[in-house]
Design an enzyme around this catalytic site. Sequence first.
Site, PDB file in Angstrom:
ATOM      1  N   ASP A 167       0.826  -1.200   0.000  1.00 20.64           N
ATOM      2  CA  ASP A 167       0.000   0.000   0.000  1.00 20.64           C
ATOM      3  C   ASP A 167       0.867   1.260   0.000  1.00 20.64           C
ATOM      4  O   ASP A 167       1.902   1.310   0.677  1.00 20.64           O
ATOM      5  CB  ASP A 167      -0.889  -0.022   1.252  1.00 20.64           C
ATOM      6  CG  ASP A 167      -1.773   1.193   1.369  1.00 20.64           C
ATOM      7  OD1 ASP A 167      -2.629   1.386   0.490  1.00 20.64           O
ATOM      8  OD2 ASP A 167      -1.607   1.960   2.351  1.00 20.64           O
TER       9      ASP A 167
ATOM     10  N   GLU B 297       1.179  -0.388  -4.952  1.00 22.90           N
ATOM     11  CA  GLU B 297       0.315   0.726  -5.320  1.00 22.90           C
ATOM     12  C   GLU B 297       1.183   1.908  -5.731  1.00 22.90           C
ATOM     13  O   GLU B 297       1.919   2.460  -4.912  1.00 22.90           O
ATOM     14  CB  GLU B 297      -0.579   1.118  -4.141  1.00 22.90           C
ATOM     15  CG  GLU B 297      -1.553   2.234  -4.490  1.00 22.90           C
ATOM     16  CD  GLU B 297      -2.333   2.736  -3.296  1.00 22.90           C
ATOM     17  OE1 GLU B 297      -3.455   3.238  -3.487  1.00 22.90           O
ATOM     18  OE2 GLU B 297      -1.822   2.640  -2.155  1.00 22.90           O
TER      19      GLU B 297
END
Length: 544
Positions: free
Chosen positions: A210, A278
């Site tokens: 993330d 990401e």
Amino acid sequence: MIDPNQTSPWYRRTVLYQIYPLSFADSNGDGYGDLAGIIDKLDYLGGADGESLGVGAIWISPVFKSPMADWGYDVADYTAIDPRFGTMADFDRLLAESHRRGIKVILDFVANHTSTEHPWFVESKSSRTNPKRDWYIWADPKPDGSEPNNWLSRFGGSAWTYHEPTGQYYLHTFLAAQPDLNWRNTGVREAMLGVLKFWLGRGVDGFRADALTSLIKDDQLRDNPADPSYVEGVSRPADRYFETYSAMTGELTSTLSGVVASFCDVLATQDDTYLLSEAYLGIEGLQQLYGACQAHPIHAPFNFNLMKLPWQAAQFRDFIDEFEAALGPDDWPNYVLGNHDVSRLASRLGQAKARLLSLILLTLRGLPVIYAGDELGLENGTITAAAKRDVAGEAAGESRDGGRTPMPWDVDGGFSAAEPWLPYSSDWHEHNVATEERNPSSMLMLYRQLIHLKTANPALTEGDYRSLDVGQTDVFAFAREAGTQRFYILANFSDEPITVTLGRIGTWIAGSHTPYGDGVAHLGGKIVLQGLEGRIYEERREEA
């Protein structure tokens, strides 16, 4: 599912399906999705051929212990399951049941920040001399007492919060409840690599990192430069400055690459693992991140670019051609059309364009990533003020609740026996699993057809890609080829019918308007594509 008899890495042969666990399936009637609910629906994802969606891998958004300030992306314990989702025994059972069906499991790795309730931060804030003080990013105020620099939180306001007991500010790229870890600290790196090792030891198949591009910050904490295109009251507040010193840009990239390489070193100790990250970047930035794991080419940054391209065939063709040309021999492409942070695909594009783009997604070379519910054509929900849950997104001026509404399994909803944590989308009576399974032309049946075609045919998984010029600027056409098998994909980006003249391209086997084609061989001549129609033709050539 993934064919166990194939020898190439699994991520080259399948489809990745993102599950937002709070909204997928509730097994215990508390209104929140949980791990047992996911287990109950595994046959929907990867059961018998033709009777399931056919995906071979699932990515599960965070299920770790969390106070839920950002719905799991504020982690208080990286090696514990939050009771809202179940127990570690439930997780182990999910792994076992997924693997029994040939489904790989990827976990979200929230690397940039923890919760303020994490024991590391509790220690870090206790005093300036605590051994974990440098595990987070602390800085003195300016002489006037203001923030150390002009960095902004992506959720609105300053990225700094003052801690009065110790007289310093701490950094948070997101909520104040999500303090940033200091990835320049070797203790942080060792502890977080230990998290990866813990879950690999339990049997997970990979991770989605993330907010990867935010991990490394300028060690001098210099001000970010102003963005001259920023318009007060029009632009997002967080876009006032370029993230030159607070995220992956310039000299920060090489340090970040070293961090990513350390992730890959850990994953490489276990066979058949994969790391996705990401990273909202253009082709040059994506290239840099691909290059971070050259020693173990088991990493790819997510490619979100198709979500923001102008709706023009030439734009899609040019971007995909350029992206393919930029990839190294070990780089595996991927394409993403939606996730839990953006508006749903069908709401952004409308049903017809969503069907066409889904056909393109599932026929391109690379790993397609599907967000749960997009395979139904589910649209955003309308969330009343009383029902809002995304405080973080609301603060940033773009609530994400509408794209996180519960998965509708049948005409009664079927997500939970209780009131769901978010209301169903307004279109769930039409776009639910049970209803769409009875309609051979539904979005769900289109996805099933396309996924099974892709995973069953080497030309559509690992075959070559090349774009084609068919003499129509509104048609994006390309071929996929491996051995004696070739597929032709034709996509009409116009609302109006378009006629193309082609030679022998084989049998029409699938399409956005007619999921199963007509089974008729095209031996040459004209083909009329209806407005926003996509088609797949298969040609098998004789052995050389």
